[in-house]
Design a protein around this motif. Structure first.
Motif, PDB file in Angstrom:
ATOM      1  N   GLY A   1       0.827  -1.196   0.000  1.00  0.00           N
ATOM      2  CA  GLY A   1       0.000   0.000   0.000  1.00  0.00           C
ATOM      3  C   GLY A   1       0.867   1.254   0.000  1.00  0.00           C
ATOM      4  O   GLY A   1       2.087   1.187  -0.186  1.00  0.00           O
ATOM      5  N   PRO A   2       0.252   2.401   0.216  1.00  0.00           N
ATOM      6  CA  PRO A   2       1.009   3.654   0.230  1.00  0.00           C
ATOM      7  C   PRO A   2       1.965   3.698   1.416  1.00  0.00           C
ATOM      8  O   PRO A   2       1.722   3.102   2.469  1.00  0.00           O
ATOM      9  N   VAL A   3       3.060   4.400   1.247  1.00  0.00           N
ATOM     10  CA  VAL A   3       4.035   4.565   2.334  1.00  0.00           C
ATOM     11  C   VAL A   3       3.410   5.428   3.426  1.00  0.00           C
ATOM     12  O   VAL A   3       2.923   6.527   3.169  1.00  0.00           O
TER      13      VAL A   3
ATOM     14  N   GLY B   1       4.877   0.726   5.606  1.00  0.00           N
ATOM     15  CA  GLY B   1       3.558   0.776   5.001  1.00  0.00           C
ATOM     16  C   GLY B   1       2.780  -0.512   5.186  1.00  0.00           C
ATOM     17  O   GLY B   1       3.298  -1.493   5.729  1.00  0.00           O
ATOM     18  N   PRO B   2       1.523  -0.532   4.732  1.00  0.00           N
ATOM     19  CA  PRO B   2       0.676  -1.727   4.857  1.00  0.00           C
ATOM     20  C   PRO B   2       0.905  -2.702   3.705  1.00  0.00           C
ATOM     21  O   PRO B   2       1.155  -2.289   2.568  1.00  0.00           O
ATOM     22  N   MET B   3       0.817  -3.983   3.988  1.00  0.00           N
ATOM     23  CA  MET B   3       0.969  -5.059   3.014  1.00  0.00           C
ATOM     24  C   MET B   3      -0.171  -6.059   3.192  1.00  0.00           C
ATOM     25  O   MET B   3      -0.625  -6.285   4.304  1.00  0.00           O
ATOM     26  N   TRP B   4      -0.581  -6.676   2.107  1.00  0.00           N
ATOM     27  CA  TRP B   4      -1.608  -7.713   2.181  1.00  0.00           C
ATOM     28  C   TRP B   4      -1.497  -8.610   0.961  1.00  0.00           C
ATOM     29  O   TRP B   4      -0.893  -8.248  -0.050  1.00  0.00           O
ATOM     30  N   LEU B   5      -2.085  -9.803   1.036  1.00  0.00           N
ATOM     31  CA  LEU B   5      -2.049 -10.741  -0.077  1.00  0.00           C
ATOM     32  C   LEU B   5      -2.897 -10.227  -1.235  1.00  0.00           C
ATOM     33  O   LEU B   5      -3.982  -9.679  -1.026  1.00  0.00           O
TER      34      LEU B   5
ATOM     35  N   THR C   1      -4.623 -11.987  -3.165  1.00  0.00           N
ATOM     36  CA  THR C   1      -5.887 -12.732  -3.141  1.00  0.00           C
ATOM     37  C   THR C   1      -6.798 -12.333  -1.996  1.00  0.00           C
ATOM     38  O   THR C   1      -7.903 -12.845  -1.880  1.00  0.00           O
ATOM     39  N   ASN C   2      -6.345 -11.417  -1.152  1.00  0.00           N
ATOM     40  CA  ASN C   2      -7.159 -10.966  -0.018  1.00  0.00           C
ATOM     41  C   ASN C   2      -7.440  -9.468  -0.112  1.00  0.00           C
ATOM     42  O   ASN C   2      -7.540  -8.778   0.894  1.00  0.00           O
ATOM     43  N   THR C   3      -7.587  -8.989  -1.345  1.00  0.00           N
ATOM     44  CA  THR C   3      -7.860  -7.562  -1.547  1.00  0.00           C
ATOM     45  C   THR C   3      -9.362  -7.322  -1.404  1.00  0.00           C
ATOM     46  O   THR C   3     -10.074  -7.131  -2.388  1.00  0.00           O
ATOM     47  N   THR C   4      -9.846  -7.357  -0.194  1.00  0.00           N
ATOM     48  CA  THR C   4     -11.265  -7.153   0.079  1.00  0.00           C
ATOM     49  C   THR C   4     -11.551  -5.671   0.296  1.00  0.00           C
ATOM     50  O   THR C   4     -10.641  -4.861   0.489  1.00  0.00           O
ATOM     51  N   HIS C   5     -12.827  -5.342   0.259  1.00  0.00           N
ATOM     52  CA  HIS C   5     -13.230  -3.965   0.530  1.00  0.00           C
ATOM     53  C   HIS C   5     -12.829  -3.561   1.945  1.00  0.00           C
ATOM     54  O   HIS C   5     -12.422  -2.429   2.204  1.00  0.00           O
ATOM     55  N   ARG C   6     -12.890  -4.516   2.865  1.00  0.00           N
ATOM     56  CA  ARG C   6     -12.510  -4.252   4.248  1.00  0.00           C
ATOM     57  C   ARG C   6     -11.026  -3.883   4.334  1.00  0.00           C
ATOM     58  O   ARG C   6     -10.641  -2.935   5.032  1.00  0.00           O
ATOM     59  N   VAL C   7     -10.198  -4.625   3.630  1.00  0.00           N
ATOM     60  CA  VAL C   7      -8.761  -4.332   3.625  1.00  0.00           C
ATOM     61  C   VAL C   7      -8.488  -2.980   2.986  1.00  0.00           C
ATOM     62  O   VAL C   7      -7.697  -2.169   3.500  1.00  0.00           O
ATOM     63  N   ARG C   8      -9.157  -2.705   1.856  1.00  0.00           N
ATOM     64  CA  ARG C   8      -8.935  -1.426   1.177  1.00  0.00           C
ATOM     65  C   ARG C   8      -9.326  -0.244   2.073  1.00  0.00           C
ATOM     66  O   ARG C   8      -8.641   0.790   2.104  1.00  0.00           O
ATOM     67  N   GLU C   9     -10.428  -0.387   2.803  1.00  0.00           N
ATOM     68  CA  GLU C   9     -10.854   0.693   3.690  1.00  0.00           C
ATOM     69  C   GLU C   9      -9.873   0.899   4.841  1.00  0.00           C
ATOM     70  O   GLU C   9      -9.637   2.028   5.277  1.00  0.00           O
ATOM     71  N   PHE C  10      -9.296  -0.197   5.334  1.00  0.00           N
ATOM     72  CA  PHE C  10      -8.307  -0.051   6.398  1.00  0.00           C
ATOM     73  C   PHE C  10      -7.055   0.654   5.872  1.00  0.00           C
ATOM     74  O   PHE C  10      -6.490   1.530   6.548  1.00  0.00           O
ATOM     75  N   VAL C  11      -6.614   0.286   4.684  1.00  0.00           N
ATOM     76  CA  VAL C  11      -5.425   0.916   4.097  1.00  0.00           C
ATOM     77  C   VAL C  11      -5.676   2.408   3.886  1.00  0.00           C
ATOM     78  O   VAL C  11      -4.798   3.244   4.141  1.00  0.00           O
ATOM     79  N   GLN C  12      -6.886   2.759   3.434  1.00  0.00           N
ATOM     80  CA  GLN C  12      -7.217   4.169   3.254  1.00  0.00           C
ATOM     81  C   GLN C  12      -7.192   4.907   4.591  1.00  0.00           C
ATOM     82  O   GLN C  12      -6.682   6.029   4.693  1.00  0.00           O
TER      83      GLN C  12
END
Length: 324
Positions: A185-187, A297-301, A303-314
């Motif tokens: 994700g973003p730094v 920064g944040p990292m994730w799989l 295959t696990n790019t869910t809306h929940r993960v995207r909202e947390f990264v934001q």
């Protein structure tokens, strides 16, 4: 219906569909939808409007199914449409199966898009933990119905825990998770790089150092099970000019690294936050004049790019970069 009959009937429906498949009679999704819609509406015009195709296409689809089955599915007159016994049986068999598929897809969509349930987030190191707490505070304010679980990771198992599903998102040094199946994700933080040296080291009295200094001072080696990109960064083999960098002893942990530095066994490059989080009277931290920053920064799989993960990264980005 006697107890257990539902399971028997469900199995018999699956068995009949399996027999159709073995016979080459595979139904397409649009054919099933058209058939079930007509079975309910018993009117070609309303069916066409419901499934979004022409009346002629509905008629062609039903004729194709009847040729596949080998018997009429509907009785048609100039005024009425009725299911035949075979048509009624097929509708009864297909309806719960289609409903089950739709429910499964709906549950998957809810899990992927909904900001509810649980989110497992990990962090590696003290500075990552601080970034994580800021991120969680804003995420929780925005999404009250999602419970966040915090997990501390180690360098050797951070990516493994992402892959196993033990954690959904990891905040770490960006080089820890530099893997093909991991998204970055973003730094969230870019900090100056320092060199940790013993308080009595020849460099300790300097105001700053260059990367070229590593050519004459052994560098403490990180654990061998750390990711390759991280090892290459913290344990360069040559300086920017190409001079070889001598190797110091290998440490088993970061605390051991600083202890080896304090004993004068070598030097070690760190981020600026280490001077604040790990102050020691026997270690001096000197800024580099020519080294790239350490980034977190944040990292994730992937295959696990869910809306929940995207909202947390934001939320993590906003918490670390924007005024609240």
């Amino acid at each position: 219906m006697a107890p257990g009959d539902e399971g028997i009937n469900a199995r018999s429906r699956y068995d009949r569909l399996a027999e159709l498949k073995e016979a080459g009679a595979v139904l397409e999704r649009h054919e099933v939808e058209a058939f079930l819609a007509l079975a309910e509406e018993l009117h070609f015009g309303r069916t066409a409007e419901r499934v979004g195709i022409t009346t002629g296409r509905v008629s062609q689809t039903i004729k194709k199914l009847e040729r596949m089955i080998g018997a009429p599915l509907f009785e048609r007159t100039s005024r009425q449409v009725h299911l035949t016994p075979i048509g009624r049986q097929l509708a009864d068999d297909l309806t719960p199966l289609v409903a089950g598929m739709n429910d499964a897809v709906r549950r998957a969509i809810d899990a992927g898009r909904g900001i509810t349930g649980d989110l497992r987030v990990g962090f590696l190191s003290g500075v990552a933990g601080q970034l994580l707490l800021k991120s969680i505070a804003l995420f929780a304010k925005r999404h009250h119905d999602c419970e966040v679980h915090i997990h501390e990771t180690q360098g050797h198992d951070a990516v493994t825990r992402l892959r196993s599903g033990d954690i959904d998102v990891l905040i770490t040094d960006v080089l820890i998770a530099a893997q093909p199946d991991v998204l970055a994700g973003p730094v969230l933080l870019s900090e100056p790089r320092l060199l940790a040296v013993a308080a009595g080291h020849p460099l300790a009295g300097r105001q700053a150092v260059s990367m070229e200094e590593l050519a004459v001072h052994p560098v403490i080696l990180v654990p061998a099970d750390m990711p390759e990109a991280f090892r290459t960064d913290r344990n360069p083999t040559v300086t920017p000019s190409g001079a070889p960098v001598p190797r110091g002893p290998r440490a088993a942990s970061f605390t051991e690294t600083l202890t080896l530095v304090a004993f004068g066994r070598g030097v070690f490059p760190v981020g600026d936050s280490v001077a604040r989080l790990y102050p020691r009277p026997d270690v001096v931290y000197l800024p580099f004049t020519d080294a790239p920053p350490v980034q977190w920064g944040p990292m994730w799989l992937k295959t696990n790019t869910t809306h929940r993960v995207r909202e947390f990264v934001q939320a993590a980005y906003d918490a670390c970069h924007l005024d609240q």
